[in-house]
Design a protein around this motif. Structure first.
Motif, PDB file in Angstrom:
ATOM      1  N   VAL A   1       0.876  -1.318   0.203  1.00 59.43           N
ATOM      2  CA  VAL A   1      -0.039  -0.249  -0.147  1.00 59.43           C
ATOM      3  C   VAL A   1       0.990   1.274  -0.107  1.00 59.43           C
ATOM      4  N   TYR A   2       0.595   2.328  -0.499  1.00 63.15           N
ATOM      5  CA  TYR A   2       1.191   3.579  -0.822  1.00 63.15           C
ATOM      6  C   TYR A   2       0.390   4.677  -0.640  1.00 63.15           C
ATOM      7  N   TYR A   3       0.224   5.051   0.822  1.00 67.93           N
ATOM      8  CA  TYR A   3      -0.761   6.098   1.093  1.00 67.93           C
ATOM      9  C   TYR A   3       0.234   7.444   1.452  1.00 67.93           C
ATOM     10  N   PRO A   4      -0.290   8.389   0.588  1.00 71.45           N
ATOM     11  CA  PRO A   4       0.964   9.748   0.808  1.00 71.45           C
ATOM     12  C   PRO A   4       0.359  10.504   2.247  1.00 71.45           C
ATOM     13  N   ALA A   5       1.486  11.141   2.388  1.00 73.43           N
ATOM     14  CA  ALA A   5       1.327  12.216   3.741  1.00 73.43           C
ATOM     15  C   ALA A   5       2.493  13.316   3.447  1.00 73.43           C
ATOM     16  N   PRO A   6       2.147  14.267   3.888  1.00 75.26           N
ATOM     17  CA  PRO A   6       3.198  15.446   4.229  1.00 75.26           C
ATOM     18  C   PRO A   6       4.237  15.376   5.116  1.00 75.26           C
ATOM     19  N   LEU A   7       5.515  15.162   4.763  1.00 73.53           N
ATOM     20  CA  LEU A   7       6.631  15.014   5.900  1.00 73.53           C
ATOM     21  C   LEU A   7       7.230  16.680   6.295  1.00 73.53           C
ATOM     22  N   VAL A   8       7.482  16.931   7.441  1.00 73.86           N
ATOM     23  CA  VAL A   8       8.192  18.206   7.703  1.00 73.86           C
ATOM     24  C   VAL A   8       9.391  17.922   8.615  1.00 73.86           C
ATOM     25  N   ARG A   9      10.161  18.476   8.631  1.00 73.19           N
ATOM     26  CA  ARG A   9      11.303  18.461   9.596  1.00 73.19           C
ATOM     27  C   ARG A   9      10.823  19.224  10.877  1.00 73.19           C
ATOM     28  N   GLU A  10      11.323  18.574  12.090  1.00 68.75           N
ATOM     29  CA  GLU A  10      10.739  19.077  13.333  1.00 68.75           C
ATOM     30  C   GLU A  10      11.119  20.563  13.392  1.00 68.75           C
ATOM     31  N   GLU A  11      12.239  21.099  13.054  1.00 69.53           N
ATOM     32  CA  GLU A  11      12.582  22.400  12.986  1.00 69.53           C
ATOM     33  C   GLU A  11      11.552  23.303  12.458  1.00 69.53           C
TER      34      GLU A  11
END
Length: 308
Positions: free
Chosen positions: A248-258
């Protein structure tokens, strides 16, 4: 511009060389932007990147546009190294490619999401935001006349059809046959590996040529992705993966903690729940078929949803 079918090919782009090749783009990151947005260089990802850019700008953030950065590897390395702050990633790609669990398969979307989210935060200080409700996994297409004649609606039914001695022709690229998580090990999973003499693979690229060959009956079966715009463009049937073989390939936004604060989190999470399969197919079609600019497509859709 790469179409949706370019997603898997872009996984093969290696890290340091790809990062170096985008040095001119990455050098902009020190020019005062608050959030640097990356993204992969194919239709769906360009749209997702511009959705993020519009939402971040609308929330008052300064944005550096590094969309179309390259494949999965340069984007992953870019966010890990702090050269970009955000891009959209797929859970299956994260687990099997970036985290190195090549032989592990998690078919429950929530379980897979939790696994990659925890490991990314622990190992890299990268936060996975809300997961969009569409699965850009592989899909097996079928000629509609063939499907009506055979009654094959599922991959379990296809296996029974093949095991009963019926021959099928399948349009597919070597890349997918060589991939154990794509078509490579599927005969063993569905139990028709001893009847492979009844399966004839026709070498062809994945994309419009494949969909057209299936529609016109040049082959019985083909392969694509669930958010391909060609699924709307061509009259083809779908053979359901009823035992959930495909990753399965569900997308999500990734963000650096900083780079993550409440405003950034809200800006990127708000549109995510609106991105279902039908919506993504339509947006992809506007770019890949109608040849519209992905920035404009993203903006028009956000406005139509009342998000801008």
């Amino acid at each position: 511009m790469l179409t949706q079918s370019g997603r898997r090919k872009l996984l093969k782009v290696t890290g340091t060389g790809a990062i170096a090749s985008t040095a001119g783009c990455l050098s902009l990151m020190d020019s005062g932007g608050d959030v640097t947005v990356g993204g992969k260089e194919f239709t769906e990802q360009l749209i997702l990147s511009y959705i993020s850019i519009h939402m971040l700008e609308n929330a008052g953030n300064g944005v550096e546009d590094s969309s179309g950065l390259g494949g999965s590897t340069p984007n992953h390395e870019g966010i890990v190294q702090g050269e970009i702050d955000h891009y959209w990633e797929y859970t299956g790609t994260a687990l099997n490619h970036h985290l190195g669990y090549e032989d592990e398969k998690i078919t429950d979307p929530d379980e897979q999401y939790q696994r990659v989210a925890e490991e990314y935060e622990d190992e890299h200080g990268i936060v996975w935001l809300d997961m969009a409700p569409f699965n850009n996994t592989y899909v097996v297409t079928a000629n509609q006349e063939w499907q009506a004649e055979t009654g094959v609606e599922t991959l379990t039914g296809l296996a029974e059809h093949i095991n009963d001695g019926n021959e099928v022709t399948w349009g597919v690229s070597t890349q997918y046959l060589d991939n154990p998580t794509a078509l490579g090990d599927m005969p063993e999973f569905y139990g028709y590996e001893d009847s492979m003499d009844n399966v004839s693979y026709e070498e062809m690229s994945i994309g419009t040529i494949n969909y057209r060959a299936v529609e016109e009956g040049e082959v019985d079966l083909g392969v694509g992705f669930e958010t391909d715009p060609q699924l709307q463009q061509f009259d083809v049937g779908i053979v359901e993966d009823d035992e959930t073989w495909f990753v399965v390939y569900y997308p999500a936004p990734l963000v650096r903690e900083e780079a993550l604060d409440d405003d950034v989190r809200k800006a990127l999470n708000v549109p995510t729940e609106h991105l279902d399969t039908e919506t993504m197919q339509q947006l992809n079609a506007e770019v890949a078929v109608d040849e519209r600019d992905p920035r404009a497509v993203a903006e028009d859709w956000l406005e139509s949803e009342g998000l801008l």
